[in-house]
Every structure is written in C-alpha cells, then in structure tokens.
Enzyme design. Sequence first.
Site, PDB file in Angstrom:
ATOM      1  CB  CYS A 288      -7.032 -25.949   7.088  1.00 38.98           C
ATOM      2  SG  CYS A 288      -7.580 -25.627   8.781  1.00 38.98           S
TER       3      CYS A 288
ATOM      4  CB  CYS B 116     -10.311 -28.363  10.281  1.00 36.72           C
ATOM      5  SG  CYS B 116     -10.903 -26.684  10.620  1.00 36.72           S
TER       6      CYS B 116
ATOM      7  CD  GLN C 194     -10.122   7.529  -1.809  1.00 34.70           C
ATOM      8  OE1 GLN C 194     -11.190   7.620  -1.217  1.00 34.70           O
ATOM      9  NE2 GLN C 194      -9.194   6.655  -1.458  1.00 34.70           N
TER      10      GLN C 194
ATOM     11  CG  ASP D 244      -6.622  -4.993   1.763  1.00 38.61           C
ATOM     12  OD1 ASP D 244      -7.231  -4.197   1.030  1.00 38.61           O
ATOM     13  OD2 ASP D 244      -6.240  -4.695   2.920  1.00 38.61           O
TER      14      ASP D 244
ATOM     15  CG  ASP E  35      -5.565   6.883  -1.628  1.00 37.45           C
ATOM     16  OD1 ASP E  35      -6.615   6.225  -1.552  1.00 37.45           O
ATOM     17  OD2 ASP E  35      -4.594   6.698  -0.849  1.00 37.45           O
TER      18      ASP E  35
ATOM     19  CG  HIS F 242      -9.913 -22.466  10.517  1.00 42.42           C
ATOM     20  ND1 HIS F 242     -10.398 -23.512   9.747  1.00 42.42           N
ATOM     21  CD2 HIS F 242     -10.956 -21.616  10.676  1.00 42.42           C
ATOM     22  CE1 HIS F 242     -11.679 -23.314   9.478  1.00 42.42           C
ATOM     23  NE2 HIS F 242     -12.047 -22.171  10.035  1.00 42.42           N
TER      24      HIS F 242
ATOM     25  CB  CYS G 260     -12.250 -26.677   7.212  1.00 42.81           C
ATOM     26  SG  CYS G 260     -10.720 -25.767   6.933  1.00 42.81           S
TER      27      CYS G 260
ATOM     28  CG  ASP H 249      -0.135   0.072   2.516  1.00 44.75           C
ATOM     29  OD1 ASP H 249      -0.708   0.460   3.537  1.00 44.75           O
ATOM     30  OD2 ASP H 249       1.065  -0.269   2.519  1.00 44.75           O
ATOM     31  CB  SER H 250       0.263   4.757  -0.819  1.00 48.36           C
ATOM     32  OG  SER H 250      -0.775   5.042   0.118  1.00 48.36           O
ATOM     33  N   GLY H 251       1.233   3.630   2.177  1.00 48.24           N
ATOM     34  CA  GLY H 251       1.705   4.137   3.470  1.00 48.24           C
ATOM     35  C   GLY H 251       0.780   5.202   4.013  1.00 48.24           C
ATOM     36  N   GLY H 252      -0.064   5.740   3.144  1.00 48.97           N
ATOM     37  CA  GLY H 252      -0.942   6.834   3.547  1.00 48.97           C
ATOM     38  C   GLY H 252      -1.964   6.447   4.595  1.00 48.97           C
ATOM     39  CG  PHE H 253      -5.439   3.179   5.713  1.00 49.40           C
ATOM     40  CD1 PHE H 253      -5.274   2.144   6.616  1.00 49.40           C
ATOM     41  CD2 PHE H 253      -6.654   3.834   5.656  1.00 49.40           C
ATOM     42  CE1 PHE H 253      -6.319   1.749   7.440  1.00 49.40           C
ATOM     43  CE2 PHE H 253      -7.707   3.448   6.485  1.00 49.40           C
ATOM     44  CZ  PHE H 253      -7.541   2.399   7.375  1.00 49.40           C
TER      45      PHE H 253
ATOM     46  N   GLY I  62     -11.553   4.200   0.062  1.00 46.94           N
ATOM     47  CA  GLY I  62     -12.414   5.030   0.891  1.00 46.94           C
ATOM     48  C   GLY I  62     -13.618   4.334   1.450  1.00 46.94           C
TER      49      GLY I  62
END
Lengths: 418, 265
Positions: A306, A309, A189, A266, A146, A334, A304, A92-96, A216
Amino acid sequence: MALRFEVLGRFNRARAARLTLPHFTCQTPLFMPVGTQGSTIKGLTTDQLETIGCQIILGNTYHLELRPGSQLIDDLGGLHKFMNWKRALLTDSGGFQMVSLLHLADITEEGVTFQSPVDGKPMLLTPEESINIQNNIGADIIMALDDVVKTTITGPRIEEAMYRTLRWIDRCIAAHKKPDVQNLFGIVQGGLDPVLRDICVRGLVERNLPGYAIGGLAGGEDKDSFWRVVAQCTAGLPEDKPRYVMGVGYPLDIVVCSALGADMYDCVYPTRTARFGSALVPEGVLKLKQNAMATDERPIDPSCPCMVCKNYTRAYLHCLVTKDPMGSQLLSYHNLSFMARLSRDLHMSILEGRFPEFVRGFLRVQFPKGDVPKWVHNAMEVAGIDISECCTPTNCQHDAMEAAGVDISEFCPPTRCP
Amino acid sequence: MRFAVTKVCASGAKARAGLLQIGSSGVETPALLLSTRKGLPAFMSPDLLSSLPLPDSLLLNVCPTHFIEVPPSKTISNIGGLHRMLGLPDHILVAAAGESTECLPSSDATNKFGASFETPAGRKLVKPSDYMELISCLQPNLWASLADEVPAWVNEKRNKTSVERTLRWLDACIALDAASGRNSLGVVVGGSSIEQRKLCATEVSKRNVSGFWIGGFGLGESVEERCSLLNAVTDCLPLEKPRIVSRLGLPGACDTSFFFLEDGL
C-alpha cells in the site's frame, strides 16, 4: 432480487463467490469498511477507497437521515452520486445506532422509539420508515429493521426479539419500493439459543430474500458461543445466497467465519484502531505510539504494497499518530488495505484450492508460539481444516529477535506445511 | 537552485514574474508555498497531493521545529532526510523556523542564545546550532535562517535587538552550514520601523544567501503599514534573487495582495 451470487470455488463449508450487485461485481469473502457521519470513511477519499480495493462500503442510515436527510439525497440522485462512489453500497436499518447511541430507546411492536438528538422530541423508527429511508438513499443492499438484543442478555427478551424480527421482516418486505434495484437482506436473531436461531433461520428462508445476515453477535459474547452460532446459521441458510456476519471484525474472526461458510463482514475496528495509533499487520497489531517506534526505520509491514508502506517509516508515523490527523488518515489507509488484501487472499486461496494452507499460514504468523485459542481449534474442526501443526511452538528465537527489531528472515525462513 | 526574473512590470511598478528551478522541477513565480504540519499539507497524503495542479503544488513550506523532538536527528538522516521521510522526492521543500499555526515565535522568551517557539511539544528555545542540526538532517531544498521575529508593539530597543540578533544568527547559521549558505534564505526583520527594515535588508543582502525570507509580518502590524514596510525592504534587496514573504493573511484580502504584487515579491 437485484443480485447474482455464483459460487466459484469451495473448501468444505468455505466458498469463494462472485456477487453481482447493481453498482459493482464483488468477490467474496469480502470485508466492508464502515462510513460514519454519512458514508465517508474518516480521512479517506472515494478515489483512495477504490485504489485500496474496497468493493462495498457501509452507509450509516441513522446519520444520513439526520444530516443531510434521505429525501435530499434521493432528490440529488441517491447516495452513490452524492458521495461520488461508483462501487457498491450497503445501508444498515438505523436500528443499531439508535440502540447504541441513544440512551433512552424503547422498543415496541410498532418500532423503536427514541429521543431525537436534535430537539429531544420523541421519534419513532418503524420498519416501514427504515425501508423508506433506505429506498431514498439507494444502496445496493439494504437491511431489514430487526429487534436487536445483545447476546449477553438472557431470558424471554431474546425470544420476543426473535419473533418480532420475523414479524418486522414482513413489514419491511411490504414497504420495500425498489426490489428490482435494491436487495433487502433479512437478519437472523435468536441470541445464543440454537432453538431460537433455527426458528429464525427457517422463517427468513421461507421469505426467499436475496441474502441473509447473522446479527446479534460481536457484542461481548464469548468466542466459543460466537463461532457456534455462526456455524449453525451458515449450515441452515441457503447455499446459493450471500451470508453476512454483522459487526465482524478482527482478522482472525473473519478467517474462522469464512471457513464456516460466511461471505461478508463489516466492522469499525480497522478504522477505529487506526485512529488510536494501531496498525494491522500479519502478526497482529503494531502500536505505533510505543517509544520503540520512534527510531524504527522499517515500514509498518514490509510485505504490504500500500501507499503508506511504500512511502513511510514507523518512525515518521510514530511522530504523527494521536497528534496529527494525518496519522489517523495514513493508518486508516493502511488498515483498510490490509483488510482488502485479506479479503482477496481468502477469495483466491479458496478459488485456487489452497485454503487450508492459507489458514495454517495465517495462524502460524499470528500465533508463532503455537498458542492458537481453543475456540479456533473447535471451529476449524467443524470447518474440516487441520491446524495441528500450527499449534506446536516453533523452535527458533523468533519473538525475542522480533522485539529487538532484528530482521531475521534470512535466518528463519517460514516453515512450510507438508 | 536557479532563479531568474523573466518579466518585469512596465511603468515603474515593481511586480515581476520569474522562474524558480530546483533539480528537475521548475515553478513560475509569483507562487504560493503550501503550509504543512510535520511536512505534509493538512489532510493531503502524497497520492492526493499529486492531484493538485502542477508544478505549482510542488512548493511546500516545512517547519523544522515540528520535528524538534521526534524523530531523532539520526533517524531522520538514516531515512534520507525530509524528501524520503515524507515520500515526496520531487517536491520543493522550503524550511523556515516559525509558522502561523503550530510554531508561533514566542518573542518574550527569546534571548541572546536562541529564538523561542510555542511548539506542539511545548515552548522550546532553538539556538542556531540546534536549528542547523535539524536543517542538516532534514536537507530541505531551501532554508530560512533562524530569526528573532517580534510583534509590532515592541519598543524601539527590543526591535533594534531583534535585527541585531537576526543578523548574528544568520552568520552563525551560514557558518554551521556545510554548503556555506548556498541554499539559504536570509531573513529580514525590523518590525514596524522603516529604518530598521532598511538596515536589516541591506545587511542581509551582503551575505552569501540564495534569496530572502521577509519575516516579522502577521504579528500585529496594520495592513496599511505593511505596504510601506515591504516597499522599503524590497528597495534594498538585489533584483536577481527570489523573495518570500510569510504570514500575510488570507488570499481573499485582494487589495492587499495587489499591493504586495506591486511591491515586487
């Protein structure tokens, strides 16, 4: 452009695609787990992530620049090598992080000004600097800086942020030194305002970027507004490029957004909820901390496959969760397996022409009483998927028996849509 | 369980190499038991555990008192015991009541009825019957008996009492054991007294145990004391049975480890 995006199957707006990135060829729709403090998913090794079926993981630019520093990562051959992850990475840009972690962040035309958490000195993250850091880290997909505003805010700030995002994308493009190996995604945005969103979509599409994100959202807006923004953006973004809805999320949200034509997601939710003792199951969420779990000899989810489980009972996990790190580890394992399976199910069901059946099955299990939320109805109507028979209550005593821990599968076979 | 000494050091040193066989797994000794929290090594789920060197990483030290509250004994039995519950069917699980991080012996609160431990669930008094109930539902491969481990600074009387209790509890545990002690490790205590150590070791050797757990270390004795105490103990133990010693500290203390090797562990 350093990617290829080929749509392999469709159902109305939904698409199953092959996304070829420099480090890995992915199948969409897909969910991307989020790494913190660098890129490690808390408690899991890269081998385990591969076994689980993760295709792309998110690296956290803000944390990586803080420690160990993106220059060091570049000197050591890039983040893939540094963390020994062979598949795809997205930063990501680091902004958030800056806006969400730091209380005194100030956004100007230049960039985001904030107080360094290390020594309190004022620091500035510009579009150029963000792209430079991300170039050093070397992820397959990098995000533009952004001007991100929460959708719960109203007024002229939203318009200002949208136009600034468009001005910043040009600075990001100009600063990007590795377009042949790293894909710069623009972020749409515009808050909840369809007019602003439309301007932003068209502005970004003009720049002919490799992919687009819808930003956003996932910040507290009501669900009905949420799906409408996603629907509007997916309708306006190009067919032949990936669409990434940032910060989503809950399995239900992912199914709806996929029905509306989104490809990538994500969220910290699966791993964060694991650390609080909750496991993701087809019915919703299983809270392992509950006293009833102490004597429950079933696995989290009998369907499941995995490692967790296959090996562990709810009873044993109950004694671990919130008391031992192993509890978080096993639940994270899991939960990510669950999300990887959801991604696979979405891709395959669209590819194999049974997407509506998949959606109906998904909703029936999550809402056995037929109480599918109105916003999902509305969204599915736009997506062209008939979910009417998921909305009538089933007649069997499913819930009561489930709560008592009785296995009723032989008495109550799942209903099948005609 | 089968144990055989395969090679003994020449020229009077007591160090020996051996082979411990349990089920289909065989581990060469000297060997290290990995410590665990609620049965699993810290941060090592079974899929990661299998990437450690084998067969050495098959030996795990499990503390039954970690399970003193949850899950209930009946649930553990229904699941099939420790091996099934932990997802480690092929591992060699050795149980001992106290351990150095999560279940410290709390000798002040120990009394004639049972041993006290500071557990994650608070201070608990564990009687031989409580302990053997845990052992019978957990079904470890080997288990050390319940002991009264005391720090090095207790007075002579308290130390003597700890030996008497440990022997009494050993007999109680064996009596409560369905297999009459076949998989048991008799615990040897005695604090910093050579005399008490020898007495305890001699007495424990007389019982029907498969091996010995040398306890009471890491509780305030000096490193120099340890060597002579260990020597005294191993002198009194039969050669053909395995000996485990716990809480000796970091492997990085090379000179002390060297001594221990010499002492025949």
